[in-house]
Write an enzyme that holds these catalytic residues in place. Sequence first.
Site, PDB file in Angstrom:
ATOM      1  N   GLY A 245      11.187 -17.148  31.251  1.00  0.00           N
ATOM      2  CA  GLY A 245      10.089 -18.031  30.919  1.00  0.00           C
ATOM      3  C   GLY A 245      10.024 -19.367  31.618  1.00  0.00           C
ATOM      4  O   GLY A 245       8.973 -20.027  31.594  1.00  0.00           O
ATOM      5  N   GLU A 279      17.047 -13.581  30.992  1.00  0.00           N
ATOM      6  CA  GLU A 279      16.134 -12.614  31.628  1.00  0.00           C
ATOM      7  C   GLU A 279      15.175 -13.344  32.564  1.00  0.00           C
ATOM      8  O   GLU A 279      13.956 -13.278  32.393  1.00  0.00           O
ATOM      9  CB  GLU A 279      15.323 -11.867  30.562  1.00  0.00           C
ATOM     10  CG  GLU A 279      16.150 -11.076  29.576  1.00  0.00           C
ATOM     11  CD  GLU A 279      15.317 -10.467  28.440  1.00  0.00           C
ATOM     12  OE1 GLU A 279      14.076 -10.699  28.412  1.00  0.00           O
ATOM     13  OE2 GLU A 279      15.887  -9.775  27.598  1.00  0.00           O
ATOM     14  N   ARG A 318      -3.095 -13.548  40.510  1.00  0.00           N
ATOM     15  CA  ARG A 318      -2.792 -14.640  39.578  1.00  0.00           C
ATOM     16  C   ARG A 318      -3.934 -15.661  39.429  1.00  0.00           C
ATOM     17  O   ARG A 318      -4.207 -16.106  38.320  1.00  0.00           O
ATOM     18  CB  ARG A 318      -1.473 -15.346  39.951  1.00  0.00           C
ATOM     19  CG  ARG A 318      -0.264 -14.403  39.993  1.00  0.00           C
ATOM     20  CD  ARG A 318       1.073 -15.129  39.923  1.00  0.00           C
ATOM     21  NE  ARG A 318       1.237 -15.767  38.645  1.00  0.00           N
ATOM     22  CZ  ARG A 318       1.046 -17.029  38.413  1.00  0.00           C
ATOM     23  NH1 ARG A 318       0.745 -17.841  39.410  1.00  0.00           N
ATOM     24  NH2 ARG A 318       1.180 -17.516  37.208  1.00  0.00           N
ATOM     25  N   TYR A 322      -4.991 -15.871  35.636  1.00  0.00           N
ATOM     26  CA  TYR A 322      -4.402 -16.997  34.878  1.00  0.00           C
ATOM     27  C   TYR A 322      -4.884 -18.353  35.367  1.00  0.00           C
ATOM     28  O   TYR A 322      -4.216 -19.365  35.110  1.00  0.00           O
ATOM     29  CB  TYR A 322      -2.866 -16.982  34.981  1.00  0.00           C
ATOM     30  CG  TYR A 322      -2.246 -15.624  34.810  1.00  0.00           C
ATOM     31  CD1 TYR A 322      -2.233 -14.988  33.573  1.00  0.00           C
ATOM     32  CD2 TYR A 322      -1.643 -14.982  35.887  1.00  0.00           C
ATOM     33  CE1 TYR A 322      -1.666 -13.739  33.417  1.00  0.00           C
ATOM     34  CE2 TYR A 322      -1.067 -13.729  35.737  1.00  0.00           C
ATOM     35  CZ  TYR A 322      -1.085 -13.116  34.502  1.00  0.00           C
ATOM     36  OH  TYR A 322      -0.522 -11.874  34.354  1.00  0.00           O
ATOM     37  N   CYS A 347     -15.502  -7.335  46.041  1.00  0.00           N
ATOM     38  CA  CYS A 347     -16.836  -7.642  45.493  1.00  0.00           C
ATOM     39  C   CYS A 347     -16.775  -8.215  44.090  1.00  0.00           C
ATOM     40  O   CYS A 347     -17.235  -7.584  43.124  1.00  0.00           O
ATOM     41  CB  CYS A 347     -17.668  -6.373  45.478  1.00  0.00           C
ATOM     42  SG  CYS A 347     -17.591  -5.529  47.037  1.00  0.00           S
TER      43      CYS A 347
HETATM   44  N1  LLP Z   1      11.747 -11.146  29.401  1.00  0.00           N
HETATM   45  C1  LLP Z   1      10.655 -10.626  28.817  1.00  0.00           C
HETATM   46  C2  LLP Z   1      10.793  -9.888  27.563  1.00  0.00           C
HETATM   47  C3  LLP Z   1       9.396 -10.808  29.419  1.00  0.00           C
HETATM   48  O1  LLP Z   1       8.309 -10.297  28.822  1.00  0.00           O
HETATM   49  C4  LLP Z   1       9.282 -11.539  30.631  1.00  0.00           C
HETATM   50  C5  LLP Z   1       7.986 -11.729  31.266  1.00  0.00           C
HETATM   51  C6  LLP Z   1      10.472 -12.043  31.208  1.00  0.00           C
HETATM   52  C7  LLP Z   1      11.677 -11.843  30.555  1.00  0.00           C
HETATM   53  C8  LLP Z   1      10.475 -12.816  32.489  1.00  0.00           C
HETATM   54  O2  LLP Z   1       9.778 -14.002  32.380  1.00  0.00           O
HETATM   55  P1  LLP Z   1       9.771 -15.077  33.561  1.00  0.00           P
HETATM   56  O3  LLP Z   1      11.165 -15.634  33.696  1.00  0.00           O
HETATM   57  O4  LLP Z   1       9.352 -14.397  34.804  1.00  0.00           O
HETATM   58  O5  LLP Z   1       8.797 -16.079  33.101  1.00  0.00           O
HETATM   59  N2  LLP Z   1       2.143 -11.870  35.219  1.00  0.00           N
HETATM   60  C9  LLP Z   1       2.337 -13.169  34.655  1.00  0.00           C
HETATM   61  C10 LLP Z   1       3.686 -13.294  33.980  1.00  0.00           C
HETATM   62  C11 LLP Z   1       3.936 -12.260  32.914  1.00  0.00           C
HETATM   63  C12 LLP Z   1       5.301 -12.395  32.303  1.00  0.00           C
HETATM   64  C13 LLP Z   1       5.590 -11.263  31.400  1.00  0.00           C
HETATM   65  N3  LLP Z   1       6.881 -11.277  30.819  1.00  0.00           N
HETATM   66  C14 LLP Z   1       2.126 -14.230  35.728  1.00  0.00           C
HETATM   67  O6  LLP Z   1       1.856 -13.913  36.867  1.00  0.00           O
HETATM   68  O7  LLP Z   1       2.199 -15.425  35.428  1.00  0.00           O
END
Ligand code: LLP
Length: 424
Positions: A245, A279, A318, A322, A347
Amino acid sequence: MVEPTREHAFSYRDGVLCAEAVSLDALAEEHGTPLFVYSHDTLVSRFHRLRRAFAPLEPLIAYSVKANPSLGVIRSLAREGSGADVVSVGELERALLAGVAPGAIVFSGVGKRRDELEAGLAAGIRCFNVEVAEELELLSQLAVARGVVAPIAFRVNPDVDAKTHRHITVGRKVDKFGVPFEQAVALYRRAAELPGVDPRGIDCHIGSQLTQLDPFRQALARIGELVGTLRAQGLAIEWVDVGGGLGVRYRDETPPTIEAYAEVVRDAVSALGCQAILEPGRILAAPAGVLLTEVLYRKQVGEKRFVIVDAAMTDLPRPALYDARHDVWAVREGTPLIQGDVVGPVCESGDFLAREEQVPDAQVGERICVLGAGAYCRSMTSTYNSRPRAAEVLVRGDEVHLIQRRERLEELWAHERIPEFLGS
Ligand code: LLP
């Protein structure tokens, strides 16, 4: 102290933007555009920086494969000691193929199918992050049938607002993720009674691209509270999985440093005497990649200026999904900037890479690139408008490795059939 590691390895050399020691123009000549270009050095130095920041805790760093699932990327991290966070049997197979040890894989996900749970059990993974009561029951049955015991953690929804884009905030009560905080104790007790499952950890992921530490603090405080309650009831909790996150700077964001984030997590987790699982996805992969694209045309309508390129929302969704704003750089150093949009050929008016920004005034045939494209770009591409998916190269020093070739046109319809009654 802030780690002196460079944020990324894309810089100008002799007037041309390079990935480590390789010119992006040369890569475009060789591999065509649009092209994803990754820096091996950036990827692994981000990993080491994170590991150093957490050193006293010696956490399992389970790279979140969804950010960038290319085998070459997973393997680059696995070789440095990374595990994997997977959310489907496809990601599980990728992690195993890339050489991640099963004991370093955690399986997350809101709706794991029976065959996916089976695959995790067969592989002997480190932990299933269970998100719903029925999943616990099913996992218990499947594990008993196999004669194994599955280590589990419940993903607890702490009801905290991550204060990020609404599509990627996931830790509020109204979000579909995790088990409700109030039900967690009962679920742990149930898990402790059931055969085939062993509740050993607790898991919490509240959202992605967080640019503040407070939501993490709040979530960890609630998790700490719960661990106390569980222990008081004789339930041992060995590890806290803090999810991913942490945000990155795409353009104007000022996210906390990895070190500041680590301090918050370290304090909370060590106070509980637990091991830690992380994670991370974006903070490792995003700065390690760019999307390289060529200018096809330029257009001016009144005051409005468009730079039309050969990459699109299908390669980089993105901004459309977003409202993300990424830095866009010219490959030629010193290219002047204009106020305008960088758009693709798809398109839809949502098909833009930059909108109403200062963008490079690159000429037809010149190249520009979108930074911060190493995470959640190639992994979210589509073939909308029958556009084949882009190739990916991994650069290491002056070496270039094609880690995924460009999709061929005929592969787009390879699995399609025209029914016989329509004639040949
Ligand atoms: N763990 C879980 C349970 C998750 O659902 C996610 C991301 C992560 C770890 C990794 O999160 P990170 O460190 O990458 O923030 N497509 C979106 C982001 C979707 C994230 C989904 N879950 C974007 O481009 O911003």
